[in-house]
Design an enzyme around this catalytic site. Structure first.
Site, mmCIF file in Angstrom:
data_model
loop_
_atom_site.group_PDB
_atom_site.id
_atom_site.type_symbol
_atom_site.label_atom_id
_atom_site.label_comp_id
_atom_site.label_asym_id
_atom_site.label_seq_id
_atom_site.Cartn_x
_atom_site.Cartn_y
_atom_site.Cartn_z
ATOM 1 N N ARG A 54 0.851 -1.185 0.000
ATOM 2 C CA ARG A 54 0.000 0.000 0.000
ATOM 3 C C ARG A 54 0.887 1.234 0.000
ATOM 4 N NH1 ARG A 54 1.954 1.805 3.911
ATOM 5 N NH2 ARG A 54 0.805 3.723 3.564
ATOM 6 N N ALA A 56 0.882 5.130 -2.196
ATOM 7 C CA ALA A 56 0.744 5.417 -3.624
ATOM 8 C C ALA A 56 1.954 4.989 -4.475
ATOM 9 C CB ALA A 56 0.440 6.908 -3.805
ATOM 10 N N ARG A 96 -7.111 -0.608 -7.154
ATOM 11 C CA ARG A 96 -7.469 0.492 -6.237
ATOM 12 C C ARG A 96 -7.653 1.760 -7.074
ATOM 13 N NH1 ARG A 96 -4.294 1.126 -0.683
ATOM 14 N NH2 ARG A 96 -6.253 2.158 -0.115
ATOM 15 N N GLN A 205 -2.493 2.700 9.791
ATOM 16 C CA GLN A 205 -1.170 2.821 9.151
ATOM 17 C C GLN A 205 -0.191 3.561 10.062
ATOM 18 O OE1 GLN A 205 -4.080 3.356 7.578
ATOM 19 N NE2 GLN A 205 -3.969 2.881 5.399
ATOM 20 N N ASP A 246 -1.936 10.924 -2.487
ATOM 21 C CA ASP A 246 -2.286 9.847 -3.428
ATOM 22 C C ASP A 246 -2.604 10.392 -4.817
ATOM 23 O OD1 ASP A 246 -2.992 8.765 -0.585
ATOM 24 O OD2 ASP A 246 -2.631 7.053 -1.905
ATOM 25 N N LYS A 257 -4.853 10.196 2.652
ATOM 26 C CA LYS A 257 -5.575 9.351 3.612
ATOM 27 C C LYS A 257 -6.651 10.129 4.369
ATOM 28 C CE LYS A 257 -5.291 5.886 4.049
ATOM 29 N NZ LYS A 257 -6.258 5.002 3.318
#
Ligand code: MRU
Length: 358
Positions: A54, A56, A96, A205, A246, A257
């Site tokens: 995970r 970007a 995604r 995260q 991202d 996020k």
């Protein structure tokens, strides 16, 4: 500084060797360090979807290797391998939706395919391209780290308190991180008194990954509930919020996020500077504003359950995992091409005209 920064590269999440993609499973960190191996495009797409990998840039790098693995299988199967490979591109692209680095990397692989000449070694060319994407992300991290530190130092040369969100470190990139790369470099430069890491609900995260990365390097870190951020800005004298991205649109809006937007609003209220650190592969000049960014919605069970056990009432859960921070709440966007202060459409266009600095 570069040598000191390279010496600080201890963790990695993506390893390509012997024709297989190896990913450190981020779902089980920090309690378990489990590597998983992938030898197909579909497998890589599933790893991205499930968040084995995970962040970007890391998603983009993995997808590039996924195309290579897909091409290897399609060539071995014979027939119209280029047409068959389109299925792999589609599966990877569907893994995604929000991080544009995924689509950027797929486009780079597609362009490399388009440039192939008769007699070229297809797999060698694709492998070189995927490794090039991986290596250039690592280089971009180093350049951004140095630019970010210059920016911090420009405002205050003392050790400071910084706040970050999500995980933007070695686990999320090909190198040692974007926002966390700046924080690592700031630590090397003696500019860090303490890092406050938002736990980053619901996937944690910050709690699981950022806290682990920073503690592993002896960088002073305190974990806080996301909801504590405004209070900490008011009471702790935090000077910078430093986050990744991202997708950044042509006007400087930033998707990152979930929770980043409220941090930016709170930072503006408390006079805390707000820095976004992202490679140019995160910039999507095809979208004029953040309103056009597809925001991923994940399974409500991420909120309703903890460790697989139901903790919430029997209700519907809404779980958008990214939000958009408007450009006018951002003090600076740091990329490997340079720094844009108080971003707007004109400055973003000027930035994207520049050649890479490294
Ligand atoms: O859902 P994730 O963990 O992939 O989201 C990651 C983030 O939002 C990061 O801040 C972003 O990708 C930048 S990583 C260098």
């Amino acid at each position: 500084m570069r040598e000191q920064l390279l010496a600080a590269e201890k963790v990695k999440a993506i390893d390509w060797h012997d024709g297989v993609l190896h990913l450190l499973d981020q779902r089980v960190l920090p309690l378990e360090e489990t590597w998983r191996s992938y030898d197909s495009a579909a497998g890589v797409a599933e790893a991205i979807r499930l968040m084995v990998v995970r962040g970007a840039p890391a998603i983009g790098i993995s997808a590039a290797y996924g195309v290579l693995l897909g091409a290897r299988a399609r060539l071995a199967a014979g027939g119209d391998w280029r047409a068959a490979l389109e299925e792999d591109f589609a599966v990877l692209a569907a893994s995604r939706p929000t991080a544009v680095n995924l689509f950027w990397a797929l486009e780079r692989m597609r362009e490399r395919l388009a440039r192939l000449q008769d007699g070229d070694d297809v797999l060698a060319a694709l492998e070189a391209e995927a490794i090039g994407i991986h290596d250039s992300d690592r280089e971009a991290n180093l350049t951004m780290a140095q630019l970010g530190v210059e920016l911090i130092r420009k405002h205050d040369r003392r050790a400071q308190k910084l706040l970050t969100h999500c995980n933007t470190g070695a686990l999320a990139t090909g190198g040692f991180g974007t926002a966390l790369g700046v924080i690592r470099a700031a630590h090397v430069a003696g500019l860090v008194e303490r890092v406050f890491a938002d736990e980053t609900r619901p996937w944690l995260q910050g709690a699981r990954l950022t806290a682990w990365e920073l503690a592993g390097e002896g960088i002073p870190v305190s974990l806080n509930a996301d909801a504590a951020a405004a209070h900490l800005m008011k009471t702790e004298g935090i000077s910078w919020v430093i986050v990744g991205a991202d997708r950044i649109t042509a006007n400087g809006d930033v998707a990152n996020k979930i929770g980043t937007y409220q941090l930016a609003v709170n930072a503006m209220h408390h006079g805390v500077r707000f820095m976004v650190v992202a490679p140019s592969s995160t910039i999507d000049m095809n979208l004029s504003s953040g309103d056009d960014i597809p925001i991923e919605e994940r399974d409500g069970r991420e909120l309703l359950e903890v460790g697989g056990h139901r903790v919430a009432a029997e209700v519907h859960a809404v779980n958008p995992v990214f939000d958009v921070t408007p450009a006018d709440l951002i003090d600076a966007i740091v990329t490997e091409k340079g720094v844009v202060e108080r971003p707007d459409a004109k400055k973003m266009a000027q930035l994207m005209c520049r050649k890479r600095l490294h």
